[in-house]
Design a protein around this motif. Sequence first.
Motif: not given
Length: 313
Positions: A9-28
Amino acid sequence: MIVDLPDTTTAKVSKALVKIREEGGAVALGRVLTLIIETEAGYEEDAIEAANDASREHPMRVIVISVDAPDAEARLDAQIRVGGDAGASEVIVLHAKGGTASDPQGLVMGLLLPDAPVAVWWPGRAPEVPGRSPLGRIAQRRITDASTQPDPQAAVHALEGRYTPGDTDFAWTRLTLWRAQLAAVLDQPPYEPVTRVEVVGAIDSPSTTLLAAWLGMQLGAEVELVLTPVEEGSHGIRGVVLHRSTGPIELLRDVPSVAKLRQPGQPDHDVALPRRNLRDCLADELRRLDPDELYGDVLVDGLPLCHPEGSAA
């Protein structure tokens, strides 16, 4: 890095983006806009490649809606691309099937960058009226491409009746180099008025029609538009002739990427006029997100005078 999220779902996609930013250093941070690409399944990779290249000039979040099997069971598969797989952007690919594809606006609303402008690009088939479509209503810029339609000439004339401020088309963007060259030529002595204009191009080139419309509107001269059958190596605009009392100005592209400029009393010149690729067109359109008023004027005032079968006054 590529992260696959099947049956999500889009909610899970949004949470995955936050997790990627926190763990991998990718930022918006630093993203200047959100680009939404709506296309059919199987045609998204060329558009993504163009967006990745354009993102080096315009860092952005790219959301791709890939529509497949509208009669299938409702399902959403997603993929997140960051880092080297996304250029200077972050790419979210949403593979929508069945009823999930019926609400594209609902799919993207939770994934838009906050307080950032939105542009929508339809690389293939576009809505009948982009400005009234679900995605078009939330966008400041709406980009279509008449050259990808089954009948490019009919598509470019249809733009006239459906234009909404903020719309643009790659058929217009591809004219930038031609317009600049012709304007530079007319900005030199003897400053005589142009009495007649000839524009020649392939019948599959909507840019040829828009160029004739622009010249006719700007110069107030009689315009003859000639559309010829497509032959190998002869796509696109082939040439422009501007008639003045001292003799014609000719800008003719007989070979790909190079045109010959002929003017009375001057030696011939070779001018670089390559056909612009998707990356160049997309980057050009994203440089400004306010309405292109000249494009609107050409559609409303110039295009009605130009018809594929012949001339206009």
